[in-house]
Design a protein around this motif. Structure first.
Motif, short mmCIF file in Angstrom:
data_model
loop_
_atom_site.label_atom_id
_atom_site.label_comp_id
_atom_site.label_asym_id
_atom_site.label_seq_id
_atom_site.Cartn_x
_atom_site.Cartn_y
_atom_site.Cartn_z
N HIS A 20 17.88 87.10 135.01
CA HIS A 20 17.74 86.35 136.24
C HIS A 20 16.64 85.30 136.07
O HIS A 20 15.54 85.62 135.61
N SER A 21 16.95 84.05 136.39
CA SER A 21 15.98 82.97 136.23
C SER A 21 14.78 83.19 137.16
O SER A 21 14.94 83.46 138.35
N ILE A 22 13.58 83.08 136.60
CA ILE A 22 12.36 83.26 137.38
C ILE A 22 12.12 82.08 138.32
O ILE A 22 11.70 82.27 139.47
N SER A 23 12.42 80.87 137.87
CA SER A 23 12.12 79.69 138.67
C SER A 23 13.24 79.31 139.62
O SER A 23 13.00 78.82 140.73
N ARG A 76 7.86 78.04 132.42
CA ARG A 76 7.74 79.28 131.65
C ARG A 76 8.77 80.31 132.09
O ARG A 76 8.48 81.50 132.25
N ASP A 77 9.98 79.85 132.28
CA ASP A 77 11.07 80.71 132.75
C ASP A 77 11.67 81.43 131.53
O ASP A 77 12.62 80.95 130.90
N PHE A 78 11.12 82.60 131.19
CA PHE A 78 11.51 83.32 129.99
C PHE A 78 13.01 83.60 129.91
O PHE A 78 13.64 83.29 128.89
N PRO A 79 13.63 84.20 130.93
CA PRO A 79 15.06 84.50 130.81
C PRO A 79 15.92 83.25 130.60
O PRO A 79 16.86 83.26 129.81
#
Length: 335
Positions: A80-83, A298-301
């Motif tokens: 799931h996208s953090i941003s 910094r959206d890891f996924p």
């Protein structure tokens, strides 16, 4: 290409993707920067931060996080996208067609320009005009695609505002299509109003990507044509009374095309990577533009999903180029 070679290349795909995913996953977590710190509001409490870190699994050890992520990817879940607060797979599937269509249009433009320039240069071989062709090719090669994007944006978007300089299509146009491959589907369904609007938005970023690639194709093909023209079969055809243009097109061109496709095919992967900056400059709604936002936030996924997507595209393009070269070269085709 032999079947054994194809199978061997396909067997190496999963380990390659695993290595790419592992390297990116670890690097994202060891470099400075915390995605949770960038998304929390100013008045968030420590408990809120802890809760968010636990929600995204960032409170676990890196090996444990990687094992969980690997299991999710194996089941088709990229996280799931953090941003953007959406599923990564859905975001990729919605943006990827735009980038693929842009890269395809740029490749077609580059191939057409490169072939025409190479044929013009070889027909002018030994004349002063050949210097002008070679000089133009050198200029195109010296300027990178993102700089071409800025030049085209300035000329045709500001000084001579003929073309739109942002977006994928005009918002007022009704795009009721079944897929996100707008250009291909609108061509197949006869929606030429949509095709025209799409091409108006795509032509500048496609040209920015195509011009350096076209110069490389022209240089490779012209060199190969010059070598093929000096071969015995070309000399025999000339002795039998065939004209030089006929010899170049019918005899030299098919043989010169093989090394051009082999070497130029590598440039297609670089062109695909170049979409990142070019899409950003023109605010084009593809995965390249989204990749920059993912890195900034910094959206890891999302970064992990994007890197895997680019890796799959690069591998697929290399396999396709090898297959096309094998079809063009009878020595490889018959093993």
């Amino acid at each position: 290409m032999r079947w054994g070679e194809i199978i061997r290349r396909l067997v190496l795909v999963p380990p390659t993707l695993f290595g790419v995913g592992a390297i990116v996953f670890v690097l994202l977590r060891v470099v400075p920067g915390d995605p949770i710190a960038m998304m929390i509001p100013p008045g968030a409490s420590e408990a809120d931060i802890v809760r968010l870190r636990a929600f995204y699994g960032l409170d676990l050890s890196i090996p444990r996080q990687f094992a969980i992520w690997l299991g999710q990817v194996a089941s088709g879940d990229f996280g799931h996208s953090i941003s953007l607060h959406q599923g990564v797979l859905g975001l990729l599937l919605s943006r990827l067609p735009a980038t693929l269509e842009l890269a395809l249009l740029a490749t077609l433009i580059a191939a057409a320009l490169g072939v025409l320039t190479a044929l013009s240069g070889i027909l002018l071989r030994g004349r002063r005009a050949e210097w002008a062709v070679d000089g133009g090719v050198g200029v195109l090669l010296a300027i990178p695609d993102f700089l071409w994007a800025l030049i085209l944006l300035l000329v045709f978007g500001v000084l001579i505002p003929w073309l739109p300089i942002s977006g994928r299509i005009d918002p007022q146009i009704d795009v009721t299509l079944h897929s996100n491959f707008y250009l291909i589907e609108s061509l197949l369904t006869g929606r030429f109003d949509v095709v025209s609007a799409l091409l108006h938005h795509m032509i500048l970023p496609a040209l920015a990507l195509a011009l350096p690639f076209a110069a490389l194709v022209a240089r490779l093909l012209k060199t190969s044509l010059a070598e093929a023209e000096d071969q015995d079969y070309a000399q025999i055809a000339r002795a039998r009374g065939f004209s030089r243009p006929s010899i170049l097109v019918r005899e030299a061109f098919p043989n010169a095309l093989i090394p051009t496709v082999a070497l130029g095919g590598v440039q297609v992967t670089l062109l695909l990577g170049g979409t990142v900056l070019v899409e950003r400059i023109f605010s084009y709604e593809g995965i390249g533009n989204m990749a920059i936002d993912a890195v900034i936030n910094r959206d890891f996924p999302l970064i992990q999903g994007l890197v895997l997507t680019f890796a799959v595209l690069f591998i697929a393009l290399n396999l396709l180029v090898d297959f096309v070269v094998a079809l063009l070269d009878p020595r490889l085709r018959h093993g």
